[in-house]
Design an enzyme around this catalytic site. Structure first.
Site, PDB file in Angstrom:
ATOM      1  N   HIS A 157      37.117  44.189  32.452  1.00  0.00           N
ATOM      2  CA  HIS A 157      37.153  44.696  30.680  1.00  0.00           C
ATOM      3  C   HIS A 157      36.232  46.194  31.479  1.00  0.00           C
ATOM      4  O   HIS A 157      35.976  47.308  31.012  1.00  0.00           O
ATOM      5  CB  HIS A 157      36.833  44.151  29.913  1.00  0.00           C
ATOM      6  CG  HIS A 157      37.640  42.862  29.672  1.00  0.00           C
ATOM      7  ND1 HIS A 157      39.330  43.473  29.407  1.00  0.00           N
ATOM      8  CD2 HIS A 157      37.704  42.118  29.032  1.00  0.00           C
ATOM      9  CE1 HIS A 157      39.317  42.174  28.714  1.00  0.00           C
ATOM     10  NE2 HIS A 157      38.635  41.793  29.038  1.00  0.00           N
ATOM     11  N   ASP A 193      44.500  37.029  32.794  1.00  0.00           N
ATOM     12  CA  ASP A 193      43.711  36.510  32.355  1.00  0.00           C
ATOM     13  C   ASP A 193      44.901  36.324  30.643  1.00  0.00           C
ATOM     14  O   ASP A 193      45.793  37.574  30.516  1.00  0.00           O
ATOM     15  CB  ASP A 193      42.643  37.531  32.220  1.00  0.00           C
ATOM     16  CG  ASP A 193      41.342  37.110  30.928  1.00  0.00           C
ATOM     17  OD1 ASP A 193      40.774  36.671  31.892  1.00  0.00           O
ATOM     18  OD2 ASP A 193      41.979  37.670  29.580  1.00  0.00           O
ATOM     19  N   HIS A 195      43.986  38.712  28.309  1.00  0.00           N
ATOM     20  CA  HIS A 195      43.517  39.811  27.924  1.00  0.00           C
ATOM     21  C   HIS A 195      43.451  40.477  29.050  1.00  0.00           C
ATOM     22  O   HIS A 195      43.374  40.528  30.211  1.00  0.00           O
ATOM     23  CB  HIS A 195      41.950  39.892  27.776  1.00  0.00           C
ATOM     24  CG  HIS A 195      41.241  38.611  26.545  1.00  0.00           C
ATOM     25  ND1 HIS A 195      40.895  37.720  27.193  1.00  0.00           N
ATOM     26  CD2 HIS A 195      41.138  39.525  25.333  1.00  0.00           C
ATOM     27  CE1 HIS A 195      40.261  37.213  26.002  1.00  0.00           C
ATOM     28  NE2 HIS A 195      40.510  38.056  24.847  1.00  0.00           N
ATOM     29  N   ASP A 282      42.211  31.945  30.187  1.00  0.00           N
ATOM     30  CA  ASP A 282      41.743  31.638  28.571  1.00  0.00           C
ATOM     31  C   ASP A 282      43.283  32.120  28.251  1.00  0.00           C
ATOM     32  O   ASP A 282      43.563  31.794  26.965  1.00  0.00           O
ATOM     33  CB  ASP A 282      41.259  32.868  28.211  1.00  0.00           C
ATOM     34  CG  ASP A 282      40.837  33.923  28.751  1.00  0.00           C
ATOM     35  OD1 ASP A 282      41.906  34.707  30.325  1.00  0.00           O
ATOM     36  OD2 ASP A 282      40.164  35.243  28.496  1.00  0.00           O
TER      37      ASP A 282
HETATM   38 ZN    ZN Z   1      39.979  36.948  28.820  1.00  0.00          ZN
END
Ligand code: ZN
Length: 346
Positions: A157, A193, A195, A282
């Site tokens: 990120h 991931d 996200h 995740d």
């Molecule tokens: Zn994540």
């Protein structure tokens, strides 16, 4: 599988952050490092301490003012208030007001996207070590075919100029740039991931030499909210080299694995010759994020797929939070990968 790590990962220990408007205990805990390392050790992988690479490979990814900020912020904390326990912003820059302020408190809001990346006394050491772990794995992958970097804090990120989503230095992007420059070839990043890998997308959005693919839960009601949609395909020379595959919340193994197979085909079509996997765990059915429902068996198949190419491949740990099966899921991905490549090859 060669596994690189560093005990300096323990030096960053955030306490709380805001999720959906509420302060909750921070998910990105030092215990993740211990649990993942123990899982890799008990599975019989070859554990090694990361080397030191310095700032130069990181400068290929992040701006010099951002790196100076990370390095100096803690020592400048008294300019904000004496006795601060951690550094966090009180305001954020916006696209319509983005001048660079001289004072450290303004710079904090310039360089942070949210309230999940507090800077503590030894945060800088931890994030530099995390980048060294990714680089050690990339170096080994170039020489021997593949390696896994147990990076903590995570990185995907973090954009060119900002921390966010628990991430400071984009370890995945640093590894991809290193592989690109060392091998002089086009590199693919496949981010699995839960996200969207918004930071990695930001770093390479106008590049054709790094292909970025992210598989993640639909961001319309999930972090990072403002990026990760299918219509983001790159700009200028990078147009056509970014692929987002947002998945419906609750998706399980089959949809996730189909997306990974498609990502590999896409990289193949785009002329990729080396790979970095942003290995978030995740997407697990047991992860506290709860957006996807991938099983441990699904992660094994995921490792098999990711190991099915001949490309030198660096696996970089991203998200994946404490649950009963976090360690089993890491073992599954690494075991699946090794079963495709043959564990003696790297
Ligand atoms: Zn994540």
């Amino acid at each position: 599988m060669k596994v690189f790590h560093s005990p300096a990962s323990l030096l960053h220990a955030p306490v709380t952050y805001f999720r959906r408007g509420k302060a909750i205990p921070h998910l990105e805990q030092p215990a993740r490092y211990e649990l993942l390392l123990n899982a890799a050790f008990t599975a019989g992988h070859d554990i090694e301490l990361a080397g030191v690479f310095g700032i130069e490979p990181i400068q290929k990814v992040h701006s010099s003012r951002y790196l100076s900020f990370l390095k100096e912020a803690w020592d400048r904390r008294s300019e904000i208030e004496p006795g601060l326990e951690h550094i966090l912003p009180s305001h954020f820059k916006r696209p319509e007001m983005d001048q660079y302020p001289k004072h450290i408190i303004g710079q904090v809001g310039f360089h942070m996207a949210d309230l999940s990346t507090p800077i503590h006394e030894r945060t800088y050491e931890a994030v530099m070590a995390s980048s060294d772990i990714a680089l050690s794995a990339a170096k080994h992958a170039i020489a021997h075919g593949h390696a896994y970097g147990l990076c903590r804090p995570p990185g995907h990120h973090a954009s060119v100029e900002s921390a966010g989503g628990f991430c400071f230095i984009n370890n995945t992007a640093v590894a991809a740039a290193y592989m690109r420059d060392t091998l002089n070839c086009r590199v693919g990043v496949i981010d699995i991931d839960v996200h969207h890998g918004n930071g990695t997308q930001n770093v390479f959005y106008s590049n054709e030499d790094v292909v970025t693919v992210s598989i993640h839960a639909d961001p319309s009601n999930f972090m990072p909210y403002y990026a990760g949609y299918a219509d983001e395909t790159g700009v200028s020379a990078g147009l056509g080299y970014n692929l987002n595959l947002p998945l419906p919340h609750g998706s399980g193994d089959q949809i996730y694995l189909n997306a990974i197979a498609y990502a590999l085909e896409f990289c193949q079509r785009q002329g990729v010759e080396a790979l970095v996997v942003a290995l978030g765990l995740d997407a697990s059915e047991e992860d506290p994020n709860g957006a996807l429902a991938v099983t441990t068996r699904g992660f094994f198949a995921c490792g098999q797929l990711l190991g099915s190419t001949k490309w030198p491949t660096t696996l970089v740990q991203e998200g994946g939070y404490l649950s009963e099966i976090l360690g089993e899921n890491l073992k599954a991905v690494l075991g699946g990968f090794d079963s495709s490549r043959g564990s003696l090859a790297g």
